[in-house]
Design an enzyme around this catalytic site. Structure first.
Site, short mmCIF file in Angstrom:
data_model
loop_
_atom_site.label_atom_id
_atom_site.label_comp_id
_atom_site.label_asym_id
_atom_site.label_seq_id
_atom_site.Cartn_x
_atom_site.Cartn_y
_atom_site.Cartn_z
N HIS A 129 0.87 -1.18 0.00
CA HIS A 129 0.00 0.00 0.00
C HIS A 129 0.91 1.24 0.00
CE1 HIS A 129 -2.81 2.93 1.81
NE2 HIS A 129 -3.79 2.10 1.54
N ASP A 206 3.02 -4.32 7.96
CA ASP A 206 1.79 -3.56 7.83
C ASP A 206 0.64 -4.56 7.93
OD1 ASP A 206 -0.53 -2.46 6.84
OD2 ASP A 206 0.40 -1.58 5.06
N GLN A 209 -4.60 -5.22 6.83
CA GLN A 209 -5.58 -6.18 6.30
C GLN A 209 -5.58 -7.49 7.07
OE1 GLN A 209 -7.92 -5.56 4.17
NE2 GLN A 209 -7.18 -3.53 3.63
N LYS A 232 -10.63 -0.82 10.15
CA LYS A 232 -10.79 -2.01 9.31
C LYS A 232 -11.11 -3.25 10.14
CE LYS A 232 -8.03 -0.04 5.64
NZ LYS A 232 -6.86 -0.07 4.77
N CYS A 371 -4.59 2.38 -3.76
CA CYS A 371 -3.34 2.83 -3.13
C CYS A 371 -2.22 1.82 -3.32
CB CYS A 371 -3.52 3.12 -1.64
SG CYS A 371 -4.70 4.41 -1.32
C1 LIG Z 1 -5.85 0.64 4.62
C2 LIG Z 1 -4.45 0.21 4.55
C3 LIG Z 1 -3.42 1.06 4.98
C4 LIG Z 1 -3.66 2.45 5.45
O1 LIG Z 1 -4.48 2.49 6.58
P1 LIG Z 1 -4.98 3.90 7.14
O2 LIG Z 1 -6.05 3.51 8.09
O3 LIG Z 1 -5.49 4.65 5.95
O4 LIG Z 1 -3.81 4.55 7.78
C5 LIG Z 1 -2.14 0.58 4.91
N1 LIG Z 1 -1.87 -0.65 4.47
C6 LIG Z 1 -2.82 -1.49 4.07
C7 LIG Z 1 -2.45 -2.87 3.62
C8 LIG Z 1 -4.15 -1.09 4.10
O5 LIG Z 1 -5.11 -1.91 3.69
#
Ligand SMILES: *Cc1c(COP(=O)(O)O)cnc(C)c1O
Length: 413
Positions: A129, A206, A209, A232, A371
């Site tokens: 992302h 990260d 997800q 999320k 993104c």
């Molecule tokens: C949504 C997402 C982000 C960013 O999250 P924010 O809540 O916008 O800071 C980063 N990495 C992944 C894999 C995402 O799905």
């Protein structure tokens, strides 16, 4: 056919927790399949935030009055819930941020500036992302670092041989997502961490997800840093967390200055900083949202992520089966290990048009680059349609979505 009957998850009961699922869009019942962008919020989370503002709204930590004590207890209570949720060793390893994006920027600006110098290398995967790319690019430009990209194969699976070969004695950090938001690929982060550590590098994961779909155990993964966002995982927007190993966080300098993050402030002597985690939480945080974050983790705990995962996996299998039957539709991202995300393109139809028209039929999917422009570029497209599932979605909703999609394709072709 995918069998949905032998599962313990009572989806009708799950749905009753989400007031928004009763609404209509353009006169049609809402079918919400944009969960990878943000999930919907159960009543208990909405209530917990309302309750905070109704009963104990106060600034935290410094107060010596009842409301401040109650707000502080709720805020710190969420920290402990997050610790348990990802099985961190200590609650001071959990830092509240505005979300995944801010968590990664924190690591780049604090750990990165203190530990990286010209010529050092960072490995980033092709699946990332933008929020796990751009903070590193900004830092790289300033400190003259080198960014190397871990490639993916035609299924959207990371090439682990190439990964191993990218390491040099200058590699300091691997930045990789646990699950790709664009393709749903589940990455072997424990194995990647092991390889990174053998090479003397750290790993930042990260987990934006992964948190909604998998049991996350930062100790089992041996992640040095791990980030995710509340919104999320059935929680509110504007809040998330960074996990860091205590030994790393303790050695890291502050990155934002202000209230809450100091021990003493002086013009005559050096200002001294608070211990972790408060050193990294300058200013008044999103207290109500942190309270809601805790309620969201309670909600997930009540339903058990393992049950939610196996429900979503069946939704994914069903949707994959149905979409594969549509003429000219191509699914991008066919990894053997996938979370409940399907990206696809349709021959002769713009993704944008599909998204707009299908919304007219009450179905919310996402269209665009998600993104993840470097990933889509690699696959020769600049946009896809993406359907992503959560605990409250049903096979009937997927059937409605597939029928709507067929109608829309007929209209635009
Ligand atoms: C949504 C997402 C982000 C960013 O999250 P924010 O809540 O916008 O800071 C980063 N990495 C992944 C894999 C995402 O799905």
């Amino acid at each position: 056919m995918v069998d949905f009957n032998d599962l313990e998850l009572d989806v009708a009961q799950v749905r009753r927790h989400f007031p928004i699922l009763d609404r209509e869009v353009h006169g049609k019942p809402l079918v919400y399949l944009d969960n990878a962008a943000t999930s919907q919020t159960p009543e208990s989370v909405i209530q917990s935030i309302a309750d905070y503002y109704r009963r104990y709204n106060a600034n935290i930590h410094r107060g010596l009055h009842t409301l401040a004590d109650e707000a502080t207890a709720a805020y710190e209570g969420t920290r402990e819930k997050v610790r348990a949720f990802i099985n961190a060793h200590e609650h001071r390893e959990i830092i509240f941020t505005r979300g995944t994006t801010e968590a990664i920027n924190l690591v780049a600006n604090s750990w990165g500036r203190a530990n990286l110098k010209a010529g050092d290398e960072i490995l980033i995967s092709r699946l990332e992302h933008h929020s796990n790319i751009v903070p590193w690019q900004l830092l790289a430009r300033e400190l003259e670092l080198r960014i190397k990209v871990i490639p993916v194969d035609e299924r959207g699976v990371l090439d682990m041989h190439a990964y191993r070969d990218l390491f040099t004695e200058r590699t300091r950090l691997v930045a990789v997502n646990h699950i790709s938001n664009a393709f749903g690929t589940v990455n072997p982060v424990a194995e990647m961490a092991d390889i990174a550590h053998r090479q003397g590098a750290l790993i930042l994961v990260d987990g934006a997800q992964a948190a909604p779909h998998e049991r996350v155990d930062v100790q089992a993964l041996d992640a040095d840093f791990y980030a995710f966002s509340a919104h999320k995982v059935y929680g509110p927007t504007g809040v998330g967390m960074l996990y860091g190993k205590a030994t790393l966080l303790e050695a890291m300098p502050p990155w934002q200055g202000g209230g809450e993050m100091i021990k003493t402030v002086s013009f005559e002597a050096p200002t001294t900083f608070a211990d972790i985690p408060h050193r990294f939480e300058a200013g008044t945080p999103a207290i109500g949202e942190v309270v809601g974050f805790g309620a969201a983790l309670d909600w997930v705990g009540e339903f058990d992520l393992r049950l939610i995962k196996s429900w979503e996996q069946r939704l994914l299998a069903h949707a994959t089966q149905e979409l594969s039957r549509i003429d000219g539709l191509r699914i991008l991202g066919t990894a053997p290990h996938k979370a409940a995300v399907i990206s696809f393109i349709v021959e002769g139809a713009h993704s944008q048009d599909i998204g707009l028209l299908i919304d007219q039929l009450g179905v919310a999917i996402r269209t665009g680059h998600h993104c993840a422009q470097p990933l889509l570029t690699e696959f020769g497209v600049d946009a896809t349609c993406r359907a992503s599932f959560a605990a409250y979605n049903t096979p009937e909703e997927i059937d409605i979505f597939v029928e709507a999609l067929k109608r829309v394709i007929g209209m635009v072709r």
